[in-house]
Design a protein around this motif. Structure first.
Motif, PDB file in Angstrom:
ATOM      1  N   UNK A 137      15.415  -2.771   0.568  1.00  0.00           N
ATOM      2  CA  UNK A 137      16.642  -1.987   0.621  1.00  0.00           C
ATOM      3  C   UNK A 137      17.841  -2.884   0.358  1.00  0.00           C
ATOM      4  N   UNK A 138      18.852  -2.339  -0.301  1.00  0.00           N
ATOM      5  CA  UNK A 138      20.131  -3.027  -0.446  1.00  0.00           C
ATOM      6  C   UNK A 138      20.214  -4.048  -1.556  1.00  0.00           C
ATOM      7  N   UNK A 139      19.319  -3.990  -2.535  1.00  0.00           N
ATOM      8  CA  UNK A 139      19.379  -4.945  -3.642  1.00  0.00           C
ATOM      9  C   UNK A 139      20.666  -4.766  -4.438  1.00  0.00           C
ATOM     10  N   UNK A 140      21.175  -5.862  -4.981  1.00  0.00           N
ATOM     11  CA  UNK A 140      22.389  -5.846  -5.809  1.00  0.00           C
ATOM     12  C   UNK A 140      23.578  -5.209  -5.084  1.00  0.00           C
ATOM     13  N   UNK A 141      23.669  -5.498  -3.781  1.00  0.00           N
ATOM     14  CA  UNK A 141      24.786  -5.037  -2.943  1.00  0.00           C
ATOM     15  C   UNK A 141      24.892  -3.514  -2.886  1.00  0.00           C
ATOM     16  N   UNK A 142      23.763  -2.850  -2.953  1.00  0.00           N
ATOM     17  CA  UNK A 142      23.751  -1.383  -2.951  1.00  0.00           C
ATOM     18  C   UNK A 142      23.721  -0.839  -1.523  1.00  0.00           C
ATOM     19  N   UNK A 143      24.050   0.443  -1.400  1.00  0.00           N
ATOM     20  CA  UNK A 143      23.971   1.157  -0.129  1.00  0.00           C
ATOM     21  C   UNK A 143      22.594   1.787  -0.032  1.00  0.00           C
ATOM     22  N   UNK A 144      21.978   1.712   1.150  1.00  0.00           N
ATOM     23  CA  UNK A 144      20.634   2.258   1.324  1.00  0.00           C
ATOM     24  C   UNK A 144      20.503   2.891   2.701  1.00  0.00           C
ATOM     25  N   UNK A 145      19.641   3.899   2.773  1.00  0.00           N
ATOM     26  CA  UNK A 145      19.399   4.548   4.067  1.00  0.00           C
ATOM     27  C   UNK A 145      17.976   5.080   4.116  1.00  0.00           C
ATOM     28  N   UNK A 146      17.238   4.680   5.147  1.00  0.00           N
ATOM     29  CA  UNK A 146      15.920   5.232   5.453  1.00  0.00           C
ATOM     30  C   UNK A 146      15.899   5.540   6.943  1.00  0.00           C
ATOM     31  N   UNK A 147      15.400   6.724   7.311  1.00  0.00           N
ATOM     32  CA  UNK A 147      15.388   7.070   8.734  1.00  0.00           C
ATOM     33  C   UNK A 147      14.223   7.983   9.062  1.00  0.00           C
ATOM     34  N   UNK A 148      13.873   8.013  10.359  1.00  0.00           N
ATOM     35  CA  UNK A 148      12.892   8.944  10.896  1.00  0.00           C
ATOM     36  C   UNK A 148      11.546   8.811  10.174  1.00  0.00           C
ATOM     37  N   UNK A 149      10.984   7.619  10.319  1.00  0.00           N
ATOM     38  CA  UNK A 149       9.691   7.302   9.702  1.00  0.00           C
ATOM     39  C   UNK A 149       8.673   7.048  10.806  1.00  0.00           C
ATOM     40  N   UNK A 150       7.483   7.619  10.654  1.00  0.00           N
ATOM     41  CA  UNK A 150       6.377   7.380  11.579  1.00  0.00           C
ATOM     42  C   UNK A 150       5.167   6.910  10.785  1.00  0.00           C
ATOM     43  N   UNK A 205       0.841  -1.192   0.000  1.00  0.00           N
ATOM     44  CA  UNK A 205       0.000   0.000   0.000  1.00  0.00           C
ATOM     45  C   UNK A 205       0.880   1.249   0.000  1.00  0.00           C
ATOM     46  N   UNK A 206       1.891   1.259   0.867  1.00  0.00           N
ATOM     47  CA  UNK A 206       2.903   2.315   0.887  1.00  0.00           C
ATOM     48  C   UNK A 206       4.257   1.636   0.962  1.00  0.00           C
ATOM     49  N   UNK A 207       5.181   2.043   0.115  1.00  0.00           N
ATOM     50  CA  UNK A 207       6.555   1.547   0.183  1.00  0.00           C
ATOM     51  C   UNK A 207       7.493   2.741   0.275  1.00  0.00           C
ATOM     52  N   UNK A 208       8.431   2.659   1.222  1.00  0.00           N
ATOM     53  CA  UNK A 208       9.375   3.749   1.471  1.00  0.00           C
ATOM     54  C   UNK A 208      10.773   3.188   1.290  1.00  0.00           C
ATOM     55  N   UNK A 209      11.515   3.724   0.316  1.00  0.00           N
ATOM     56  CA  UNK A 209      12.807   3.140  -0.022  1.00  0.00           C
ATOM     57  C   UNK A 209      13.922   4.157   0.162  1.00  0.00           C
ATOM     58  N   UNK A 210      15.103   3.787  -0.299  1.00  0.00           N
ATOM     59  CA  UNK A 210      16.344   4.466   0.067  1.00  0.00           C
ATOM     60  C   UNK A 210      16.322   5.979  -0.179  1.00  0.00           C
ATOM     61  N   UNK A 211      17.024   6.691   0.692  1.00  0.00           N
ATOM     62  CA  UNK A 211      17.148   8.137   0.576  1.00  0.00           C
ATOM     63  C   UNK A 211      15.984   8.899   1.168  1.00  0.00           C
ATOM     64  N   UNK A 212      15.063   8.191   1.826  1.00  0.00           N
ATOM     65  CA  UNK A 212      13.867   8.843   2.368  1.00  0.00           C
ATOM     66  C   UNK A 212      14.026   9.078   3.868  1.00  0.00           C
ATOM     67  N   UNK A 213      13.724  10.306   4.300  1.00  0.00           N
ATOM     68  CA  UNK A 213      13.872  10.693   5.699  1.00  0.00           C
ATOM     69  C   UNK A 213      12.716  11.592   6.112  1.00  0.00           C
ATOM     70  N   UNK A 238      24.247  -2.639   2.145  1.00  0.00           N
ATOM     71  CA  UNK A 238      24.914  -1.889   3.204  1.00  0.00           C
ATOM     72  C   UNK A 238      24.079  -0.653   3.501  1.00  0.00           C
ATOM     73  N   UNK A 239      24.294  -0.051   4.676  1.00  0.00           N
ATOM     74  CA  UNK A 239      23.568   1.150   5.044  1.00  0.00           C
ATOM     75  C   UNK A 239      22.744   0.936   6.296  1.00  0.00           C
ATOM     76  N   UNK A 240      21.658   1.735   6.452  1.00  0.00           N
ATOM     77  CA  UNK A 240      20.890   1.731   7.691  1.00  0.00           C
ATOM     78  C   UNK A 240      19.406   1.932   7.415  1.00  0.00           C
ATOM     79  N   UNK A 241      18.571   1.275   8.225  1.00  0.00           N
ATOM     80  CA  UNK A 241      17.163   1.612   8.381  1.00  0.00           C
ATOM     81  C   UNK A 241      16.973   1.855   9.871  1.00  0.00           C
ATOM     82  N   UNK A 242      16.689   3.086  10.262  1.00  0.00           N
ATOM     83  CA  UNK A 242      16.754   3.428  11.678  1.00  0.00           C
ATOM     84  C   UNK A 242      15.728   4.493  12.055  1.00  0.00           C
ATOM     85  N   UNK A 243      15.422   4.520  13.354  1.00  0.00           N
ATOM     86  CA  UNK A 243      14.469   5.469  13.932  1.00  0.00           C
ATOM     87  C   UNK A 243      13.130   5.408  13.185  1.00  0.00           C
TER      88      UNK A 243
END
Length: 367
Positions: free
Chosen positions: A222-235, A194-202, A257-262
């Motif tokens: 996140x992180x397909x094909x050994x990519x770097x990804x970052x998603x943070x501060x999602x409510x 319904x909603x998808x939130x992917x890399x670079x979203x804060x 590689x990367x982070x999904x956090x907060x």
């Protein structure tokens, strides 16, 4: 994330009749080949709006060509696109019909003998800052319905997005590489997230969402094909999910590689959801098996608060985390999930879980 986005009012809507553009084309104003096709007409209208910085109000029903060759012959990946426009307002009252049936029955997800081809997105916003999208109905997109990409300070409100539950890859709202996005009061029933939130979203907030059928509300993949990804501060808050295959999900590929956090999921009601709460650090959406890798997108500081409802599977909570990069800082607070057999379970691997308040099923705190 508690502050409401405020967008400055723009000029009153400018009304444009598609038939006026068709008449101009028939009279000899041919600036493109096949100018009278629906896709080309909409392209010209969008150009005029951009030049005049006017709000867009969509009335009536706009239908995409149902013949796949219209798109494939020109390698078109998007139907209606707004690119690099500040303070754009797209207002509703009308319907966008993607006529996606031919794409779905010819998808490799539906028929494994078919070649995998990416279908067009119905409504795409790219590099649009201070964007307002409100009151639209979007249905039966060829693939994703609405994409927000590389944008800042976005308000998406009161959308009705529908497609059959079996339609593949028909995400409702997809957010990529965007900041300060508020999605509010939307009803989304599709065959994918319904909603998808992917890399670079804060700083993303989704509130008052109804989801079902579909694959739930997802962070990732996140992180397909050994990519770097970052998603943070999602409510994600005040959501209702009915009959979905997943509830609230974080999904990452091995080898990335990367982070999904907060990330916080709170005040959520679930009814007959197959996987109500799930973290999958071994996600694999591939025709071939995915082998274990030595790296993964790190997942930490994830909070689940006041989530209640029913699970259609015996595993209501599933934290399947990587052997190489464990999930850390998972907090469960007042999560109560039951099933037809009330004794549903929590399954976890390589996850550090803290329990607060009253939770059922209970997840032990050890690794």
């Amino acid at each position: 994330m508690d502050e409401q986005l405020e967008l400055t009012p723009g000029p009153p809507p400018r009304v444009v009749d598609v038939d006026d553009y068709r008449a101009r084309a028939d009279a000899g104003d041919h600036t493109e080949v096949n100018e009278t096709t629906p896709t080309a007409l909409l392209s010209r209208i969008a150009r005029d709006f951009c030049r005049n910085a006017a709000p867009v109000q969509i009335r009536g029903t706009l239908e995409a060509p149902s013949n796949r060759s219209v798109w494939l012959d020109r390698d078109l990946q998007e139907w209606i696109t707004f690119d690099n426009i500040d303070h754009l307002r797209v207002l509703g009252g009308g319907t966008l019909n993607g006529n996606g049936h031919q794409w779905w029955i010819n998808s490799c997800k539906t028929d494994r003998s078919m070649r995998c081809v990416t279908g067009p997105t119905a409504l795409y916003f790219r590099r649009c800052n201070h964007l307002l999208v409100e009151g639209l109905q979007i249905r039966d997109s060829m693939q994703m319905h609405v994409v927000i990409a590389y944008s800042w300070r976005v308000l998406v409100s009161r959308l009705l997005i529908t497609a059959p539950g079996w339609s593949p890859n028909t995400d409702g709202i997809h957010v990529s590489n965007s900041r300060e996005v508020l999605i509010s009061g939307c009803i989304i029933s599709t065959g994918d997230d319904c909603i998808s939130i992917v890399t670079g979203s804060m700083f993303i907030r989704a509130t008052g969402i109804f989801c079902g059928p579909g694959h739930g509300i997802s962070i990732g993949s996140l992180g397909a094909n050994k990519s770097w990804a970052h998603v943070s501060d999602v409510l994600v808050e005040k959501a209702t999910l009915v009959g979905t295959t997943n509830g609230v999900r974080i999904k990452t590929w091995q080898g990335g590689d990367g982070h999904a956090e907060r990330i916080t999921f709170q005040d959520i009601s679930m009814h007959n959801v197959t996987n109500p709460v799930i973290i999958d650090q071994n996600y694999c959406d591939s025709m071939t098996p995915c082998h274990e890798q030595g790296s993964a997108v790190a997942i930490n500081n994830i909070r689940y608060r006041n989530i209640r409802g029913t699970s259609s599977s015996k595993v209501a909570i599933n934290f399947a985390c990587s052997n190489s990069v464990h999930c850390d800082g998972i907090v469960m607070q007042d999560v109560f999930l039951v099933g037809e057999d009330p004794y549903v379970s929590c399954s976890y691997m390589n996850a550090r879980v803290v329990e607060l308040g009253y939770n059922f099923p209970y997840c032990r705190a050890e690794m």
